[in-house]
Design a protein around this motif. Structure first.
Motif, mmCIF file in Angstrom:
data_model
loop_
_atom_site.group_PDB
_atom_site.id
_atom_site.type_symbol
_atom_site.label_atom_id
_atom_site.label_comp_id
_atom_site.label_asym_id
_atom_site.label_seq_id
_atom_site.Cartn_x
_atom_site.Cartn_y
_atom_site.Cartn_z
ATOM 1 N N ASP A 126 0.832 -1.209 0.000
ATOM 2 C CA ASP A 126 0.000 0.000 0.000
ATOM 3 C C ASP A 126 0.863 1.254 0.000
ATOM 4 O O ASP A 126 0.599 2.237 0.712
ATOM 5 N N GLY A 127 1.948 1.205 -0.801
ATOM 6 C CA GLY A 127 2.817 2.360 -0.957
ATOM 7 C C GLY A 127 3.896 2.512 0.089
ATOM 8 O O GLY A 127 4.764 3.378 -0.047
ATOM 9 N N GLN A 128 3.889 1.679 1.132
ATOM 10 C CA GLN A 128 4.893 1.766 2.183
ATOM 11 C C GLN A 128 5.996 0.736 1.935
ATOM 12 O O GLN A 128 5.719 -0.444 1.776
ATOM 13 N N ASP A 129 7.241 1.220 1.922
ATOM 14 C CA ASP A 129 8.375 0.327 1.654
ATOM 15 C C ASP A 129 8.441 -0.812 2.666
ATOM 16 O O ASP A 129 8.193 -0.614 3.867
ATOM 17 N N TYR A 130 8.783 -1.973 2.165
ATOM 18 C CA TYR A 130 8.936 -3.163 3.008
ATOM 19 C C TYR A 130 10.414 -3.425 3.207
ATOM 20 O O TYR A 130 11.176 -3.543 2.237
ATOM 21 N N ALA A 131 10.859 -3.547 4.456
ATOM 22 C CA ALA A 131 12.271 -3.783 4.782
ATOM 23 C C ALA A 131 12.444 -5.233 5.213
ATOM 24 O O ALA A 131 12.073 -5.599 6.335
ATOM 25 N N PRO A 132 13.022 -6.091 4.378
ATOM 26 C CA PRO A 132 13.139 -7.522 4.724
ATOM 27 C C PRO A 132 13.973 -7.770 5.978
ATOM 28 O O PRO A 132 13.739 -8.739 6.697
ATOM 29 N N GLN A 133 14.931 -6.891 6.264
ATOM 30 C CA GLN A 133 15.781 -7.087 7.438
ATOM 31 C C GLN A 133 15.028 -6.881 8.755
ATOM 32 O O GLN A 133 15.551 -7.209 9.827
ATOM 33 N N ASP A 134 13.807 -6.353 8.672
ATOM 34 C CA ASP A 134 12.990 -6.161 9.873
ATOM 35 C C ASP A 134 11.939 -7.250 10.031
ATOM 36 O O ASP A 134 11.071 -7.153 10.899
ATOM 37 N N HIS A 135 12.012 -8.284 9.195
ATOM 38 C CA HIS A 135 11.004 -9.335 9.213
ATOM 39 C C HIS A 135 11.667 -10.707 9.131
ATOM 40 O O HIS A 135 12.858 -10.825 8.857
ATOM 41 N N MET A 136 10.862 -11.738 9.347
ATOM 42 C CA MET A 136 11.353 -13.114 9.344
ATOM 43 C C MET A 136 10.834 -13.879 8.133
ATOM 44 O O MET A 136 9.911 -13.438 7.444
ATOM 45 N N LEU A 137 11.468 -15.027 7.908
ATOM 46 C CA LEU A 137 10.995 -15.965 6.890
ATOM 47 C C LEU A 137 10.150 -17.047 7.559
ATOM 48 O O LEU A 137 10.565 -17.634 8.564
ATOM 49 N N TYR A 138 9.001 -17.307 6.988
ATOM 50 C CA TYR A 138 8.112 -18.354 7.489
ATOM 51 C C TYR A 138 8.353 -19.626 6.684
ATOM 52 O O TYR A 138 8.231 -19.634 5.454
ATOM 53 N N LYS A 139 8.759 -20.687 7.377
ATOM 54 C CA LYS A 139 9.093 -21.967 6.745
ATOM 55 C C LYS A 139 10.142 -21.822 5.650
ATOM 56 O O LYS A 139 10.230 -22.628 4.728
ATOM 57 N N GLY A 140 10.930 -20.763 5.759
ATOM 58 C CA GLY A 140 11.992 -20.547 4.785
ATOM 59 C C GLY A 140 11.501 -20.158 3.417
ATOM 60 O O GLY A 140 12.276 -20.166 2.451
ATOM 61 N N VAL A 141 10.207 -19.756 3.289
ATOM 62 C CA VAL A 141 9.631 -19.478 1.974
ATOM 63 C C VAL A 141 8.855 -18.164 1.940
ATOM 64 O O VAL A 141 9.001 -17.370 1.010
ATOM 65 N N LEU A 142 8.003 -17.921 2.927
ATOM 66 C CA LEU A 142 7.137 -16.737 2.926
ATOM 67 C C LEU A 142 7.717 -15.658 3.829
ATOM 68 O O LEU A 142 8.344 -15.953 4.847
ATOM 69 N N LEU A 143 7.484 -14.398 3.470
ATOM 70 C CA LEU A 143 7.970 -13.274 4.266
ATOM 71 C C LEU A 143 6.891 -12.822 5.245
ATOM 72 O O LEU A 143 5.716 -12.673 4.872
ATOM 73 N N GLU A 144 7.304 -12.589 6.465
ATOM 74 C CA GLU A 144 6.403 -12.088 7.494
ATOM 75 C C GLU A 144 5.768 -10.763 7.055
ATOM 76 O O GLU A 144 6.448 -9.860 6.558
ATOM 77 N N ASP A 145 4.451 -10.651 7.231
ATOM 78 C CA ASP A 145 3.684 -9.428 6.969
ATOM 79 C C ASP A 145 3.712 -8.991 5.507
ATOM 80 O O ASP A 145 3.477 -7.814 5.196
ATOM 81 N N LEU A 146 3.994 -9.905 4.603
ATOM 82 C CA LEU A 146 4.006 -9.580 3.173
ATOM 83 C C LEU A 146 3.009 -10.498 2.461
ATOM 84 O O LEU A 146 3.295 -11.677 2.217
ATOM 85 N N PRO A 147 1.826 -9.986 2.127
ATOM 86 C CA PRO A 147 0.763 -10.852 1.585
ATOM 87 C C PRO A 147 1.104 -11.432 0.212
ATOM 88 O O PRO A 147 1.710 -10.762 -0.631
ATOM 89 N N ASN A 148 0.716 -12.670 0.016
ATOM 90 C CA ASN A 148 0.787 -13.327 -1.295
ATOM 91 C C ASN A 148 2.165 -13.171 -1.956
ATOM 92 O O ASN A 148 2.274 -12.911 -3.156
ATOM 93 N N PHE A 149 3.195 -13.363 -1.151
ATOM 94 C CA PHE A 149 4.561 -13.189 -1.617
ATOM 95 C C PHE A 149 5.399 -14.358 -1.123
ATOM 96 O O PHE A 149 5.261 -14.799 0.020
ATOM 97 N N ALA A 150 6.288 -14.845 -1.986
ATOM 98 C CA ALA A 150 7.207 -15.915 -1.596
ATOM 99 C C ALA A 150 8.592 -15.615 -2.148
ATOM 100 O O ALA A 150 8.737 -14.901 -3.151
ATOM 101 N N TRP A 151 9.592 -16.152 -1.472
ATOM 102 C CA TRP A 151 10.996 -15.979 -1.882
ATOM 103 C C TRP A 151 11.656 -17.345 -1.830
ATOM 104 O O TRP A 151 11.804 -17.928 -0.762
#
Length: 492
Positions: free
Chosen positions: A358-383
């Motif tokens: 929603d226009g607000q930058d997402y900082a991956p270093q402030d979040h965790m990986l869920y099951k090594g695939v999904l990013l915390e607080d990032l909807p419908n996104f996988a890495w």
């Protein structure tokens, strides 16, 4: 604007594997792969230095759905590119790839429940292209394709010879009869030195500190013989299981019995150096095995080059450059016509793309990986990021299977948004790669997602555990949240 159910960024090993898995397990999904390079292959299209090859055995580096049926243990870059090209053709994925487009930004809209992805055409003057997708998957790895890491080398601008970085090898570079110094101590340097030794006047491996070097056979004779008795696919499937278990055992043994494994690895190097003038000190690291990745060489080719006299190794730091001479801290000088920097990767999350919600930058270093695939607080996104302690593709295969399970779960329950949320304060200060002390890892610590406490937020590089978590455990586990599909909305 093109619209898809799933947009995959990167046509390398991870992206191709996910696309093929989607085709097989979620046949109704509309997807595309956006690849910034003009050709297939990702890393294997970028790296073209002499001798470039896998540093994991190909039986586990190949896909589970497309077994590697070649008895060569470590494959060269061209063979891997051919394997990937055959994979996309067989699975009909080639028509879904958009080449030459660099993703620069992606924004999630909570009201529209979709990603808007902006890419630029690097070959066509920077023309912007936009895509919409319900699910965005980053498969672009974790390093900067534009530039490798170059350390601060005092006086480098005074070097009068030719200077190249291994990540961007000039195809017109002729090393015949040249004096070459390769700076580095990782897999690239260990591959380059034996590859160029036969044609150069001399090549020196200049390393700041030693690495553990493990020699493996270049040819799997046992599996090849077995394939004459049983169907070839059976023989190679058994060998894949064997190699997966063996790789895990070596890693666990290094962690459990570090001193014994240290003695074993140094002892092997000493044996291979017999008859050469190279001191074993150059292969005696200060750290314990698997604090950094092991360097794998086929048929002890690095040691063969050292014994031949065409190659040598120096463990020292660079004090400066004057003309074609490199001055070391010990006072020794090396002459070089060509200086090759094999000094590692510049780690970059999401390929450098700006990710926002929603226009607000997402900082991956402030979040965790869920099951090594999904990013915390990032909807419908996988890495999709592969293993560091095993073959990359073992984890990529599991992650692809998990994402397909997740998409089928959404469809089965009329859902269209998923998001991993931490409600228990699981975050720690450790990054997801803190188990390794390699230079490229430590330099990037502040840029990587955080590690969580035991549970779905912990990245432990444990294949059996990941297999259970990703392919067998329930999708709805109380940590992954969902939003129900609005009436009339097309499924993701």
């Amino acid at each position: 604007m093109e619209r898809f159910d799933v947009l995959i960024v990167g046509a390398g090993v991870s992206g191709i594997g996910l696309a093929c898995t989607l085709t097989a397990q979620c046949p109704g999904k509309r997807f595309a792969i956006v690849e910034r390079r003009p050709r297939l292959g990702g890393t294997w299209d970028l790296f073209r230095y002499p001798g470039v090859r896998s540093d994991s055995d190909m039986l586990t580096y190949g896909y589970q759905f497309k077994p590697w049926l070649d008895a060569r243990v470590l494959a060269d870059g061209g063979t891997i590119r051919a394997y990937l090209a055959e994979t996309v053709r067989e699975n009909g994925v080639d028509r879904h790839i958009r080449y030459g487009l660099k993703v620069v930004a992606a924004d999630w809209s909570s009201t529209r429940r979709r990603w808007t992805v902006t890419a630029v055409d690097e070959s066509g003057g920077g023309e912007p292209h936009r895509f919409e997708a319900s699910v965005l998957v980053m498969c672009s790895g974790y390093y900067n394709f534009d530039a490798g890491y170059t350390p601060d080398l005092p006086g480098l601008d005074r070097f009068t010879g030719r200077r190249v970085h291994a990540q961007h090898w000039p195809q017109d570079l002729d090393l015949t009869s040249q004096r070459v110094v390769v700076v580095g101590s990782g897999a690239t340097a260990m591959t380059l030195v034996p590859a160029i030794a036969p044609t150069v006047a001399h090549v020196t491996l200049l390393q700041r500190s030693p690495s553990y070097v493990l020699s493996v056979p270049s040819f799997d004779a046992l599996t090849e013989r077995l394939s004459r008795i049983v169907p070839r696919r059976w023989a190679f499937a058994l060998a894949r299981k064997r190699n997966t278990a063996l790789s895990r055992w070596i890693y666990q043994a290094c962690r459990r019995w570090p001193q014994k494994m240290r003695q074993l690895l140094i002892g092997q190097a000493r044996k291979h150096l017999a008859g050469s003038a190279t001191d074993i000190a150059h292969f005696t690291p200060r750290y314990m095995p698997w604090d950094q990745r092991l360097c794998i060489v086929p048929d002890a080719d690095l040691f063969t080059a050292l014994r031949s006299g065409k190659a040598s190794v120096e463990t020292d730091t660079i004090e400066g450059f004057v003309g074609d001479r490199i001055t070391l801290a010990s006072g020794k000088q090396l002459q070089a016509d060509v200086l090759v920097l094999a000094t590692g990767l510049d780690v970059q999350v999401f390929g450098g793309a700006r990710i926002s919600v929603d226009g607000q930058d997402y900082a991956p270093q402030d979040h965790m990986l869920y099951k090594g695939v999904l990013l915390e607080d990032l909807p419908n996104f996988a890495w999709i990021v592969g293993y560091t302690s095993l073959s990359w593709t073992l984890k990529a295969d599991l992650a692809s299977g998990y994402l397909c399970r997740l998409l089928r779960h959404l469809d089965a329950h009329a859902l269209d948004v998923f998001c991993a949320r931490d409600t228990a304060g699981s975050r720690t200060d450790a990054s997801i790669m803190d188990s390794l002390s390699s230079g490229y890892i430590t330099r990037a610590r502040s840029r990587m997602p955080r590690q969580g406490k035991p549970g779905p937020w912990q990245v432990d590089n444990h294949y059996p555990g990941d297999r259970t978590r990703l392919l067998l455990a329930p999708i709805a586990d109380g940590t992954l949240t969902f939003e129900r599909r609005e009436p009339g909305r097309v499924s993701a």
